[in-house]
Design a protein around this motif. Structure first.
Motif, PDB file in Angstrom:
ATOM      1  N   PRO A 239     -27.050 -57.958 -16.206  1.00 11.02           N
ATOM      2  CA  PRO A 239     -27.958 -56.873 -16.546  1.00 11.02           C
ATOM      3  C   PRO A 239     -27.628 -56.178 -17.592  1.00 11.02           C
ATOM      4  O   PRO A 239     -28.384 -55.358 -18.532  1.00 11.02           O
ATOM      5  CB  PRO A 239     -28.052 -55.848 -15.390  1.00 11.02           C
TER       6      PRO A 239
ATOM      7  N   ARG B  30     -29.849 -55.058 -21.073  1.00 10.89           N
ATOM      8  CA  ARG B  30     -31.212 -55.836 -20.826  1.00 10.89           C
ATOM      9  C   ARG B  30     -32.034 -54.544 -20.156  1.00 10.89           C
ATOM     10  O   ARG B  30     -31.500 -53.727 -19.454  1.00 10.89           O
ATOM     11  CB  ARG B  30     -31.303 -57.166 -20.056  1.00 10.89           C
ATOM     12  N   SER B  31     -33.569 -54.482 -20.365  1.00  8.68           N
ATOM     13  CA  SER B  31     -34.296 -53.579 -19.754  1.00  8.68           C
ATOM     14  C   SER B  31     -34.942 -54.281 -18.556  1.00  8.68           C
ATOM     15  O   SER B  31     -35.374 -53.577 -17.673  1.00  8.68           O
ATOM     16  CB  SER B  31     -35.311 -53.058 -20.849  1.00  8.68           C
ATOM     17  N   THR B  32     -34.943 -55.501 -18.593  1.00  7.22           N
ATOM     18  CA  THR B  32     -35.806 -56.373 -17.362  1.00  7.22           C
ATOM     19  C   THR B  32     -34.826 -57.463 -16.869  1.00  7.22           C
ATOM     20  O   THR B  32     -33.712 -57.759 -17.603  1.00  7.22           O
ATOM     21  CB  THR B  32     -36.957 -56.767 -18.017  1.00  7.22           C
ATOM     22  N   GLU B  33     -34.934 -57.739 -15.634  1.00  5.67           N
ATOM     23  CA  GLU B  33     -34.133 -59.069 -14.927  1.00  5.67           C
ATOM     24  C   GLU B  33     -34.478 -60.244 -15.574  1.00  5.67           C
ATOM     25  O   GLU B  33     -35.666 -60.482 -16.088  1.00  5.67           O
ATOM     26  CB  GLU B  33     -34.584 -58.975 -13.654  1.00  5.67           C
TER      27      GLU B  33
ATOM     28  N   ARG C  17     -30.234 -49.425 -15.951  1.00  5.88           N
ATOM     29  CA  ARG C  17     -31.393 -50.198 -15.534  1.00  5.88           C
ATOM     30  C   ARG C  17     -32.218 -49.340 -14.310  1.00  5.88           C
ATOM     31  O   ARG C  17     -33.052 -49.847 -13.767  1.00  5.88           O
ATOM     32  CB  ARG C  17     -30.942 -51.443 -14.994  1.00  5.88           C
TER      33      ARG C  17
ATOM     34  N   ASN D 151     -35.980 -48.364 -14.707  1.00  9.03           N
ATOM     35  CA  ASN D 151     -36.774 -49.528 -14.459  1.00  9.03           C
ATOM     36  C   ASN D 151     -36.872 -50.280 -13.117  1.00  9.03           C
ATOM     37  O   ASN D 151     -37.443 -51.068 -12.794  1.00  9.03           O
ATOM     38  CB  ASN D 151     -36.905 -50.486 -15.529  1.00  9.03           C
TER      39      ASN D 151
ATOM     40  N   ILE E  14     -33.348 -52.276 -10.661  1.00  6.81           N
ATOM     41  CA  ILE E  14     -32.424 -53.172 -10.610  1.00  6.81           C
ATOM     42  C   ILE E  14     -32.399 -53.963  -9.393  1.00  6.81           C
ATOM     43  O   ILE E  14     -31.986 -53.137  -8.306  1.00  6.81           O
ATOM     44  CB  ILE E  14     -31.114 -52.936 -11.323  1.00  6.81           C
TER      45      ILE E  14
END
Length: 423
Positions: free
Chosen positions: A79, A82-85, A157, A160, A162
């Motif tokens: 992670p 990064r802001s997304t998976e 994270r 948003n 995780i």
């Protein structure tokens, strides 16, 4: 060689966990260190180069590098940064990516000679053998939730969201450090600045599990800085996407051009970061840049050093040949393979192998919008065939105009190139 002094003079140290302790450790021992590379694609890109070259610098200073390929962690997804998976890949894909990355690492690091020859390891070997109960009982108990939530890679994270999968990544990377500490006497982990939380977590796991009543287990961490560009753009990205180390994805010519087009404000920094030139040589290039920036000597040296390092001397010579041909307009000196590289991004059209009037070719290839405009361009001397001006309205493109029997390069004006592919 005082490796830490050299790294510091190049601006390559972002953080260390124990400056004095690490210095003493490196002075007194042949240190085994590692850096991890998760196989998220079938090639590394230049964003990976800095940590790879850090391993090479330590190897040249007499220490022993381990290139750890994340065949296990690569199936989970880091992670960090990064802001997304990440999209999860299947085992077969990750194994293929791992093999390709190992090949690329072997082309830069010395895996063959000397007591400090580099080795490659794959964490799939040990992570795949661990049961859920082992993971929770033997490792998970050493990680407090609050401790993990405070790490930047996790905290950034939370807003948003995780998944538990990515949340557990820190523990898996800590297991890597512990495993290499036990089996390889590896006492130093290096990585990008976004890996600080994962590195310190691994050190903490080693301390908790390996310290005795009278001795404390010693492990160290070092991170390199985040690479920033003066123009604000992300390093390693172009309009065409990432700059890959795989020559099939990014040709040696494109690779060379990326470095030679470095912003004047970044070129000396990048020479310090990425090349093995001495600080004295770099200072000379910096002085030349200040006195005669138009000569672009620093840019050329950077492009030469990096292309030779990643792709070899022959590829560098080829990239330079293409560059010179495009600059001079003498494209007849190029062969088919070099044309494929140098004209990869110019407009192209496929035509049959048959005599074709130049006027018609200009229209068919959309070089000119009409026959009238095509005739005007020819008469005005604006049309070049394979680098030679052609003002013959009756001229037909024939076998002699096809380089390697496949390509004709048409130039309109000074810079507008078009590639004709004959089938």
């Amino acid at each position: 060689m005082d490796i830490l002094k050299d790294l510091s003079s190049r601006g390559l140290i972002n953080q260390t966990t124990d400056d004095e302790g690490l210095q003493k450790h490196l002075d007194e021992n042949v240190v085994t260190l590692y850096c991890g590379f998760d196989p998220t694609a079938d090639s590394l890109h230049i964003g990976h180069l800095l940590p790879v070259l850090m391993l090479k610098r330590f190897q040249q200073a007499g220490h022993r590098p381990i290139a750890l390929i994340g065949g296990g962690t690569g199936m989970i997804g880091d992670p960090s940064g990064r802001s997304t998976e990440r999209q999860l890949n299947n085992l077969e894909t990750v194994k293929h990516f791992s093999d390709r990355i190992k090949e690329q690492l072997a082309s830069i690091l010395n895996f063959d000679e000397g007591e400090n020859a580099a080795v490659a390891r794959n964490n799939y070997e040990w992570l795949s053998q661990m049961t859920v109960i082992d993971f929770l009982r033997d490792t998970g108990k050493h990680f407090g939730i609050n401790y993990m939530l405070a790490k930047d890679s996790v905290e950034s994270r939370l807003e948003n969201g995780i998944s538990f999968t990515e949340f557990s990544y820190m523990i898996l990377q800590s297991i890597d450090f512990l495993n290499l500490y036990e089996k390889e006497n590896c006492t130093l982990q290096i990585g990008g600045s976004d890996q600080w939380g994962n590195i310190t977590a691994g050190m903490e796991l080693i301390r908790r599990t390996k310290s005795g009543e009278e001795t404390e287990a010693k492990a160290y961490g070092l991170t390199v800085p985040l690479i920033t560009k003066a123009d604000g753009m992300k390093f390693g990205k172009t309009a065409g996407g990432a700059i890959w180390l795989d020559p099939e994805k990014t040709s040696p010519y494109e690779f060379y051009q990326f470095w030679i087009n470095t912003d004047d404000r970044d070129v000396i920094k990048f020479i310090k970061y990425f090349t093995f030139l001495s600080i004295e040589e770099i200072k000379e290039l910096e002085s030349e840049l200040e006195v005669a920036p138009e000569k672009r000597l620093a840019h050329t040296r950077l492009a030469e050093e990096m292309t030779k390092l990643v792709h070899g001397e022959a590829a560098l010579n080829q990239a330079q040949k293409i560059t010179e041909a495009l600059f001079s307009g003498d494209v007849k000196a190029l062969n088919g393979a070099e044309i494929e590289q140098g004209f990869k991004d110019v407009p192209s059209v496929k035509l049959e192998k048959q005599p074709t009037k130049l006027v018609e070719l200009l229209v068919d290839a959309k070089i000119a919008p009409s026959k009238r405009q095509a005739r005007e361009d020819i008469q005005n001397g604006a049309i070049y065939i394979n680098g030679e001006r052609n003002q013959d309205l009756a001229y037909e493109i024939n076998n002699e105009d096809r380089i390697d029997d496949k390509f004709t390069i048409v130039r309109r004006g000074k810079k507008k190139y078009f590639l004709i592919r004959f089938e």
